[in-house]
Design an enzyme around this catalytic site. Sequence first.
Site, PDB file in Angstrom:
ATOM      1  CG  ASP A  26      -2.103  -0.965   1.039  1.00  0.00           C
ATOM      2  OD1 ASP A  26      -2.337  -1.401  -0.107  1.00  0.00           O
ATOM      3  OD2 ASP A  26      -2.774  -1.265   2.036  1.00  0.00           O
ATOM      4  CD  GLU A  62      -3.180   8.662   7.269  1.00  0.00           C
ATOM      5  OE1 GLU A  62      -1.991   8.620   6.885  1.00  0.00           O
ATOM      6  OE2 GLU A  62      -3.924   7.677   7.266  1.00  0.00           O
ATOM      7  CB  ALA A  79      -4.520   3.986   7.383  1.00  0.00           C
ATOM      8  CE1 TYR A  80      -1.626   7.529  14.366  1.00  0.00           C
ATOM      9  CE2 TYR A  80      -1.877   9.617  13.213  1.00  0.00           C
ATOM     10  CZ  TYR A  80      -1.502   8.906  14.337  1.00  0.00           C
ATOM     11  OH  TYR A  80      -0.996   9.562  15.430  1.00  0.00           O
TER      12      TYR A  80
END
EC number: 2.7.1.23
Length: 272
Positions: free
Chosen positions: A50, A127, A166-167
């Site tokens: 990714d 993000e 994700a994050y």
Amino acid sequence: MKNTGKRIDLIANRKPQXQRVLYELRDRLKRNQFILNXTNPDIVISIGGDGMLLSAFHKYENQLDKVRFIGLHTGHLGFYTDYRDFELDKLVTNLQLDTGARVSYPVLNVKVFLENGEVKIFRALNEASIRRSDRTMVADIVINGVPFERFRGDGLTVSTPTGSTAYNKSLGGAVLHPTIEALQLTEIASLNNRVYRTLGSSIIVPKKDKIELIPTRNDYHTISVDNSVYSFRNIERIEYQIDHHKIHFVATPSHTSFWNRVKDAFIGEVDE
């Protein structure tokens, strides 16, 4: 009828396995009359994980309306990858049968306004986060011009629906399906006590809404946009919105559904 003649760019990381796949795929594409073009491609294939797909996105972020992406993973299945390194023949066959169909996901637009009048513009697929360099960050959050809260804590992150896994997820944020065109604002270690209060949960805003962050101090802040990091001083405000452009992936029979990606990444096989 075989659909050849498309212009394709291959982007790979430097790991030996990814370089081997790059060489093999390049050879297969040439033998099937595809055109390798690193300047004006129709399709961009990232080889790796990714992180490599994020790099490919940023290389072509100013050509999003003209290109479609394919992710080829050399490890475990990722959120942006539809093929594994042992599926090269399958990939080439699907490219030959490609009709131009695409699957599209929202992109985040970030504008950083500096006190000297400069404006820095970024796009993020996952993000964008902001932290103060050496101490507690204090910033006012404004939504559509209406003051919402004063945040105190380590920082804040704004994610896209695909970036919500994700994050954002590691911070306790919600997982959003990418057909929901929305942004998610999530706190990073907020300071909450009798004196200082924040909402304490993620905020999800629809496509047309704008989030503004106004730091109360003019010292250095660190801003991360996907896998790139920047440092700015004297920030007047930061604006976050859904971008006018989307990222487009090649829609093939191998395109993995979003919820299957979530299941594979976080749950795995469920015992009956």
